[in-house]
Write a protein that holds these residues in place. Structure first.
Motif, PDB file in Angstrom:
ATOM      1  N   LYS A 188      14.557  12.738 -52.303  1.00  0.00           N
ATOM      2  CA  LYS A 188      15.341  12.327 -51.783  1.00  0.00           C
ATOM      3  C   LYS A 188      15.389  11.979 -49.613  1.00  0.00           C
ATOM      4  CE  LYS A 188      19.927  14.223 -53.627  1.00  0.00           C
ATOM      5  NZ  LYS A 188      20.393  15.247 -53.625  1.00  0.00           N
ATOM      6  N   ARG A 189      14.236  12.646 -49.444  1.00  0.00           N
ATOM      7  CA  ARG A 189      14.102  12.334 -48.175  1.00  0.00           C
ATOM      8  C   ARG A 189      12.883  10.999 -47.610  1.00  0.00           C
ATOM      9  NH1 ARG A 189      14.566  12.820 -42.785  1.00  0.00           N
ATOM     10  NH2 ARG A 189      12.352  13.135 -41.421  1.00  0.00           N
ATOM     11  N   ARG A 190      11.491  11.280 -49.226  1.00  0.00           N
ATOM     12  CA  ARG A 190      11.444   9.571 -49.015  1.00  0.00           C
ATOM     13  C   ARG A 190      12.170   8.310 -49.076  1.00  0.00           C
ATOM     14  NH1 ARG A 190       8.783   6.559 -53.344  1.00  0.00           N
ATOM     15  NH2 ARG A 190      10.918   7.165 -54.600  1.00  0.00           N
ATOM     16  N   ASN A 191      13.855   8.344 -49.769  1.00  0.00           N
ATOM     17  CA  ASN A 191      14.437   7.170 -49.938  1.00  0.00           C
ATOM     18  C   ASN A 191      15.199   7.148 -48.330  1.00  0.00           C
ATOM     19  OD1 ASN A 191      13.823   6.927 -52.437  1.00  0.00           O
ATOM     20  ND2 ASN A 191      15.249   8.630 -53.421  1.00  0.00           N
ATOM     21  N   GLU A 192      15.504   7.895 -48.350  1.00  0.00           N
ATOM     22  CA  GLU A 192      16.176   7.706 -46.634  1.00  0.00           C
ATOM     23  C   GLU A 192      15.563   7.435 -45.699  1.00  0.00           C
ATOM     24  OE1 GLU A 192      17.570  11.818 -45.901  1.00  0.00           O
ATOM     25  OE2 GLU A 192      19.135  11.815 -47.306  1.00  0.00           O
ATOM     26  N   LEU A 193      14.326   7.444 -45.644  1.00  0.00           N
ATOM     27  CA  LEU A 193      12.913   7.237 -44.394  1.00  0.00           C
ATOM     28  C   LEU A 193      12.769   5.758 -45.103  1.00  0.00           C
ATOM     29  CD1 LEU A 193      10.340   9.803 -44.723  1.00  0.00           C
ATOM     30  CD2 LEU A 193      11.374   8.993 -42.702  1.00  0.00           C
ATOM     31  N   LEU A 194      13.337   5.504 -46.709  1.00  0.00           N
ATOM     32  CA  LEU A 194      12.955   3.523 -47.015  1.00  0.00           C
ATOM     33  C   LEU A 194      14.037   2.942 -46.449  1.00  0.00           C
ATOM     34  CD1 LEU A 194      10.937   3.923 -49.806  1.00  0.00           C
ATOM     35  CD2 LEU A 194      10.343   3.463 -48.734  1.00  0.00           C
ATOM     36  N   ARG A 195      15.201   3.787 -46.000  1.00  0.00           N
ATOM     37  CA  ARG A 195      16.458   3.082 -45.694  1.00  0.00           C
ATOM     38  C   ARG A 195      16.435   2.941 -44.167  1.00  0.00           C
ATOM     39  NH1 ARG A 195      18.767   5.473 -50.153  1.00  0.00           N
ATOM     40  NH2 ARG A 195      19.295   7.558 -48.867  1.00  0.00           N
ATOM     41  N   SER A 196      15.658   3.773 -43.535  1.00  0.00           N
ATOM     42  CA  SER A 196      15.444   3.567 -42.056  1.00  0.00           C
ATOM     43  C   SER A 196      15.011   2.573 -41.730  1.00  0.00           C
ATOM     44  CB  SER A 196      14.831   5.156 -41.848  1.00  0.00           C
ATOM     45  OG  SER A 196      14.971   5.026 -39.757  1.00  0.00           O
ATOM     46  N   PRO A 197      15.005   1.958 -40.560  1.00  0.00           N
ATOM     47  CA  PRO A 197      14.731   0.257 -40.036  1.00  0.00           C
ATOM     48  C   PRO A 197      12.927   1.222 -39.531  1.00  0.00           C
ATOM     49  CG  PRO A 197      16.817   0.779 -38.986  1.00  0.00           C
ATOM     50  CD  PRO A 197      16.516   2.148 -39.787  1.00  0.00           C
ATOM     51  N   ILE A 198      12.832   2.754 -38.681  1.00  0.00           N
ATOM     52  CA  ILE A 198      11.298   2.751 -38.399  1.00  0.00           C
ATOM     53  C   ILE A 198      11.240   4.737 -39.310  1.00  0.00           C
ATOM     54  CG2 ILE A 198      12.357   2.795 -35.846  1.00  0.00           C
ATOM     55  CD1 ILE A 198      13.510   5.785 -36.178  1.00  0.00           C
ATOM     56  N   GLY A 199      11.979   4.115 -40.329  1.00  0.00           N
ATOM     57  CA  GLY A 199      10.635   5.635 -41.084  1.00  0.00           C
ATOM     58  C   GLY A 199       9.632   4.629 -42.003  1.00  0.00           C
ATOM     59  N   SER A 200       9.981   3.408 -42.986  1.00  0.00           N
ATOM     60  CA  SER A 200       8.689   2.974 -44.013  1.00  0.00           C
ATOM     61  C   SER A 200       7.959   3.033 -43.438  1.00  0.00           C
ATOM     62  CB  SER A 200       9.187   1.019 -43.826  1.00  0.00           C
ATOM     63  OG  SER A 200       8.308   1.066 -42.100  1.00  0.00           O
ATOM     64  N   ASP A 201       6.677   3.632 -42.275  1.00  0.00           N
ATOM     65  CA  ASP A 201       5.433   3.906 -42.357  1.00  0.00           C
ATOM     66  C   ASP A 201       5.263   5.350 -42.405  1.00  0.00           C
ATOM     67  OD1 ASP A 201       4.759   1.757 -41.314  1.00  0.00           O
ATOM     68  OD2 ASP A 201       4.412   2.045 -39.322  1.00  0.00           O
ATOM     69  N   ALA A 202       6.211   6.717 -42.607  1.00  0.00           N
ATOM     70  CA  ALA A 202       6.693   7.697 -42.191  1.00  0.00           C
ATOM     71  C   ALA A 202       6.104   8.018 -44.308  1.00  0.00           C
ATOM     72  CB  ALA A 202       7.212   8.282 -42.028  1.00  0.00           C
ATOM     73  N   ALA A 203       7.448   7.203 -45.185  1.00  0.00           N
ATOM     74  CA  ALA A 203       7.368   6.715 -46.252  1.00  0.00           C
ATOM     75  C   ALA A 203       6.267   6.456 -47.136  1.00  0.00           C
ATOM     76  CB  ALA A 203       8.706   5.701 -46.894  1.00  0.00           C
ATOM     77  N   TYR A 204       5.600   5.695 -46.698  1.00  0.00           N
ATOM     78  CA  TYR A 204       4.411   4.741 -47.648  1.00  0.00           C
ATOM     79  C   TYR A 204       3.001   5.863 -46.628  1.00  0.00           C
ATOM     80  CZ  TYR A 204       0.361   1.977 -47.594  1.00  0.00           C
ATOM     81  OH  TYR A 204      -0.901   0.982 -47.050  1.00  0.00           O
ATOM     82  N   TYR A 205       2.638   6.535 -45.701  1.00  0.00           N
ATOM     83  CA  TYR A 205       2.048   7.455 -45.588  1.00  0.00           C
ATOM     84  C   TYR A 205       2.634   8.419 -46.209  1.00  0.00           C
ATOM     85  CZ  TYR A 205      -0.410   4.600 -42.922  1.00  0.00           C
ATOM     86  OH  TYR A 205      -1.515   2.713 -42.370  1.00  0.00           O
ATOM     87  N   GLY A 206       3.522   9.343 -46.061  1.00  0.00           N
ATOM     88  CA  GLY A 206       3.483   9.846 -46.291  1.00  0.00           C
ATOM     89  C   GLY A 206       3.936  11.004 -48.020  1.00  0.00           C
ATOM     90  N   TYR A 207       4.699  10.275 -48.749  1.00  0.00           N
ATOM     91  CA  TYR A 207       4.810  10.256 -49.716  1.00  0.00           C
ATOM     92  C   TYR A 207       4.499   9.176 -51.245  1.00  0.00           C
ATOM     93  CZ  TYR A 207       8.488  13.044 -48.021  1.00  0.00           C
ATOM     94  OH  TYR A 207       9.403  14.130 -46.978  1.00  0.00           O
ATOM     95  N   PRO A 208       4.212   9.720 -52.332  1.00  0.00           N
ATOM     96  CA  PRO A 208       3.778   8.656 -53.192  1.00  0.00           C
ATOM     97  C   PRO A 208       4.800   7.098 -53.305  1.00  0.00           C
ATOM     98  CG  PRO A 208       3.669  10.927 -54.268  1.00  0.00           C
ATOM     99  CD  PRO A 208       4.581  10.535 -53.284  1.00  0.00           C
ATOM    100  N   ARG A 209       4.271   5.787 -53.636  1.00  0.00           N
ATOM    101  CA  ARG A 209       5.175   5.444 -53.975  1.00  0.00           C
ATOM    102  C   ARG A 209       5.883   5.489 -55.450  1.00  0.00           C
ATOM    103  NH1 ARG A 209       1.924  -0.479 -53.728  1.00  0.00           N
ATOM    104  NH2 ARG A 209       3.846  -1.001 -54.478  1.00  0.00           N
TER     105      ARG A 209
END
Length: 307
Positions: free
Chosen positions: A110-131
């Motif tokens: 859920k945290r990864r999906n929330e970051l992906l929906r955030s305009p400034i969270g894509s980098d954190a989702a990219y480097y912090g979680y699997p795709r």
């Protein structure tokens, strides 16, 4: 004689000194001082030390250094298991802890999906979680940061990471390998510090409860140690994310050198590359017969040139 000298030199490896020996030495000295203060035996220990002659002191120091060196060797040999511990693998392997692991995995998904929906969270989702999907997630932040880097080559290029990395490592420039080892040393050191702090604070907390130490001293030792352990772990996650960024860079820059050295044609399109890695997987991992012809030998058979 040369073999003995090489073995002795390996004992003084910078990674061993920083990651294992210094943390163990500092933790041992801190534990001794705290136990002596808690039990009231510290003045007697100091008096006994001052009463020793010079030769006996040298022997005592040598004994302490030898014991801590042995303990550091044990710690260094377990860094793979320590990393897996902090990645959350024990939660996945123990059946009774499966509900806890599932809850943590769901949280990180859920945290990864929330970051992906955030305009400034894509980098954190990219480097912090699997795709990938839920099956690729682990119960901890460290596990997901490392898992995302390990699975990057599969998602981005269709290259199996377990096959690619042992071969890419020998083809990458020495400068890259040295830098990668340094990034790995950074997060492993922090994990070792975190584990030592957690173990030390727990052990000292038990001693303090047994001797009836003051609640304030117990709170400072036990609570403070666990807090510092958590801070070291969070710092290790940040270092692991940087390490993962280096892994991704190596895949982006040097993956095609592996294909060329295995005598596959260098791909010119993304579709060709995925087809090539699919055939590599079937031949080298699946054991199937290779039907395509061999491409010419790579011009740099000794590996990629240093950058």
């Amino acid at each position: 004689m040369n073999g003995l000298l090489e073995k002795a030199a390996s004992l003084f490896d910078r990674r061993f000194i920083l990651n294992a020996y210094l943390p163990v030495l500092v933790a041992s000295l801190a534990a001794t001082l705290i136990v002596g203060h808690t039990t009231g035996a510290l003045p007697q220990w100091i008096a006994a030390w001052t009463g020793l002659d010079g030769f006996t002191r040298v022997l005592a120091i040598a004994a302490v250094l030898t014991v801590t060196w042995f303990l550091a060797g044990v710690l260094s040999s377990q860094y793979r298991n320590i990393t897996q511990l902090y990645e959350g693998y024990p939660l996945l392997r123990v059946r009774r802890l499966a509900p806890v692991a599932a809850s943590l995995v769901e949280y990180h998904l859920k945290r990864r999906n929330e970051l992906l929906r955030s305009p400034i969270g894509s980098d954190a989702a990219y480097y912090g979680y699997p795709r990938g999907n839920r099956e690729e997630f682990l119960p901890t932040a460290l596990g997901n940061a490392l898992r995302g880097a390990e699975y990057y080559s599969k998602h981005r290029y269709g290259a199996p990471a377990t096959f690619l990395w042992p071969r890419l490592y020998y083809l990458a420039p020495e400068r890259y390998r040295v830098d990668l080892a340094q990034f790995r040393t950074d997060y492993e050191w922090l994990l070792g510090v975190s584990l030592l702090l957690a173990s030390l604070s727990s052990g000292l907390g038990v001693v303090q409860l047994a001797v009836g130490a003051s609640p304030l001293l117990f709170a400072g030792t036990f609570g403070g140690g666990l807090l510092l352990s958590l801070c070291a772990y969070r710092a290790a996650v940040s270092s692991a994310i940087e390490y993962g960024a280096q892994l991704r860079a190596g895949v982006d820059l040097y993956r095609t050198a592996v294909l060329v050295h295995l005598r596959w044609p260098a791909p010119t399109t993304e579709e060709q590359e995925r087809d090539s890695w699919g055939e590599v997987r079937r031949v080298h991992i699946g054991g199937e017969h290779r039907w395509s012809g061999y491409a010419p030998l790579a011009p740099h058979t000794g590996g990629a040139p240093d950058a």
